[in-house]
Design an enzyme around this catalytic site. Structure first.
Site, PDB file in Angstrom:
ATOM      1  N   GLU A  80       3.864  -5.061   8.869  1.00  0.00           N
ATOM      2  CA  GLU A  80       4.077  -3.691   8.376  1.00  0.00           C
ATOM      3  C   GLU A  80       5.264  -3.048   9.092  1.00  0.00           C
ATOM      4  OE1 GLU A  80       0.709  -0.945   8.792  1.00  0.00           O
ATOM      5  OE2 GLU A  80       2.164   0.657   9.091  1.00  0.00           O
TER       6      GLU A  80
ATOM      7  N   SER B 140      -5.065  -6.351  12.684  1.00  0.00           N
ATOM      8  CA  SER B 140      -4.999  -5.391  13.783  1.00  0.00           C
ATOM      9  C   SER B 140      -6.096  -4.327  13.654  1.00  0.00           C
ATOM     10  CB  SER B 140      -3.603  -4.796  13.898  1.00  0.00           C
ATOM     11  OG  SER B 140      -3.507  -3.568  13.294  1.00  0.00           O
TER      12      SER B 140
ATOM     13  N   CYS C 138       0.848  -1.192   0.000  1.00  0.00           N
ATOM     14  CA  CYS C 138       0.000   0.000   0.000  1.00  0.00           C
ATOM     15  C   CYS C 138       0.890   1.252   0.000  1.00  0.00           C
ATOM     16  CB  CYS C 138      -0.894  -0.003   1.237  1.00  0.00           C
ATOM     17  SG  CYS C 138      -1.834   1.519   1.374  1.00  0.00           S
TER      18      CYS C 138
ATOM     19  N   HIS D 123       4.288  -6.923  13.993  1.00  0.00           N
ATOM     20  CA  HIS D 123       3.389  -6.797  12.847  1.00  0.00           C
ATOM     21  C   HIS D 123       4.220  -6.684  11.556  1.00  0.00           C
ATOM     22  CE1 HIS D 123       0.416  -5.169  10.094  1.00  0.00           C
ATOM     23  NE2 HIS D 123      -0.513  -5.585  10.936  1.00  0.00           N
TER      24      HIS D 123
HETATM   25 FE1  F3S Z   1      -3.278   1.068   3.101  1.00  0.00          FE
HETATM   26 FE2  F3S Z   1      -4.648   2.247   4.922  1.00  0.00          FE
HETATM   27 FE3  F3S Z   1      -5.533   0.194   3.775  1.00  0.00          FE
HETATM   28  S1  F3S Z   1      -2.509   1.831   4.987  1.00  0.00           S
HETATM   29  S2  F3S Z   1      -3.802  -1.048   3.250  1.00  0.00           S
HETATM   30  S3  F3S Z   1      -5.196   2.139   2.793  1.00  0.00           S
HETATM   31  S4  F3S Z   1      -5.799   0.656   5.906  1.00  0.00           S
END
Ligand code: F3S
EC number: 1.17.7.4
Length: 277
Positions: free
Chosen positions: A122, A216, A92, A120
Site C-alpha cells: 500500500e 499487517s 480500495c 508494504h
Molecule cells: Fe480498504 Fe480499510 Fe479494508 S483501507 S481494504 S476498507 S481495511
C-alpha cells in the site's frame, strides 16, 4: 467453554468489494495477491480462474489484470497500460484517497510525510504518487530527516495504523514546521475491528485471531489481543488449532483480520466447538 465473536471482525468493505470485482472478472490475473489471504486467493483461482502474477514481466500482452486492494505503484500501472492489458481496478477507495492526496499536495509544493511501512505494498503505491516523500514509522525516524522537509508539510497515514501513533508524528511536525496539513487516512474498518478485539480480549481467557500471517492489520489485532489476553494465538486456518490452548478455559474469544473470509472463520469455530476442555 463459551465461544464469543468480536462485535466487528473479518472482511472490510474494501476486501468485500475487491472479491466481488474478481468474481465478476473471471479468466484474469491479479498483479500481486488481491488480498492478504492465501486461502481466499486459492478459492478465486479454483472457482473463477483468477490467477496470480507476482512479476510485471510475466503479465501477458492483451490480458486482463486486476489491481489489488492495496493498489500498485504508478509506474507499474503505466507498464500495464503499455502492454495493452485490460486493467480492472480493485484498489480500495480508502487507499486511492491517500494516493490522490499526496499527488495533489506534492503539486501544491508541500513536502510529504507518510506514516507507515515503506515495504508494504500500500505504501509503495502511495509513495509513487508523491514527490520525494519521507516514510517513517515513528518520531525517531522522522527527527533526523526534518531538515529535508519544507516549512509546508502534508501528511497521510497507512490505512491500518494506530491513531495514537499517527498523532505523535503530527504533534512533532507541528512543533517544527510552520504549516502542517494532516489527512486522516486511517481506515475505520480496521479501527472498529481493533476496538472490538480489545474489548473481547479483556474478558476472554483465550483469544484466537484468524488471518494472514503477512497481513499487517491481522498482526495489529494479534498484538492488541496479546496485550490483554496472554493466551492469544494467531492462526491462518483450522489446521493450526491446538487443543492444548483451550484446556481449563471458560471463554474463547474470536476475531479475524480484514482479509479473512467468513468460511474460514466458520471452520475454525466448528473445530473449536468439538474440542473437549
Ligand atoms: Fe480498504 Fe480499510 Fe479494508 S483501507 S481494504 S476498507 S481495511
Amino acid at each position: 467453554m463459551e465461544i464469543k465473536l468480536a462485535q466487528n471482525y473479518g472482511f472490510c468493505f474494501g476486501v468485500k468489494r475487491a472479491i466481488k470485482i474478481a468474481e465478476e472478472s473471471p479468466d484474469s490475473v491479479t498483479f500481486g495477491p488481491l488480498i492478504h489471504n492465501k486461502n481466499e486467493i486459492e478459492r478465486l483461482k479454483k472457482n473463477f480462474n483468477v490467477g496470480l502474477v507476482e512479476d510485471i514481466d510475466e503479465v501477458e500482452e492483451n490480458s486482463k489484470v486486476i489491481v489489488r486492494t492495496h493498489g500498485i505503484p504508478k509506474d507499474k500501472l503505466q507498464i500495464l497500460k503499455e502492454k495493452n492489458v485490460e486493467v480492472v481496478n480493485a484498489t480500495c477507495p480508502f487507499v486511492t484517497k491517500p494516493q490522490e492526496i499526496v499527488e495533489k499536495m506534492s503539486e501544491e509544493g508541500y513536502s510529504i510525510v507518510i506514516f507507515g511501512d515503506r515495504n508494504h505494498p500500500e505504501i509503495k503505491g502511495v509513495m509513487s504518487y508523491a514527490k520525494d516523500p519521507i516514510v517513517v514509522l515513528d518520531v525517531a525516524e522522522l527527527e533526523p530527516q526534518l531538515s529535508k522537509l519544507k516549512e509546508k508539510v502534508a501528511t497521510v497515514a497507512q490505512t491500518t495504523r494506530k491513531f495514537e501513533e499517527y498523532a505523535k508524528i503530527v504533534n512533532f511536525l507541528m512543533q517544527h514546521k510552520k504549516e502542517v496539513r494532516v489527512f486522516n487516512t486511517i481506515c475505520n474498518a480496521t479501527f472498529e475491528n481493533q476496538s472490538a478485539a480489545r474489548e473481547l480480549s479483556k474478558e476472554a481467557d483465550v483469544m484466537i485471531v484468524i488471518g494472514g500471517k503477512n497481513s499487517s492489520n491481522t498482526k495489529q489485532l494479534f498484538r492488541i489481543c496479546k496485550e490483554n489476553c496472554p493466551d492469544s494465538y494467531l492462526i491462518e486456518n483450522k489446521e493450526e488449532i491446538q487443543p492444548l490452548w483451550f484446556e481449563g478455559k471458560k471463554l474463547c474469544g474470536i476475531t479475524a483480520g480484514a482479509s479473512t473470509p467468513n468460511w474460514i472463520i466458520e471452520e475454525v469455530i466448528e473445530k473449536i466447538k468439538k474440542i473437549k476442555v
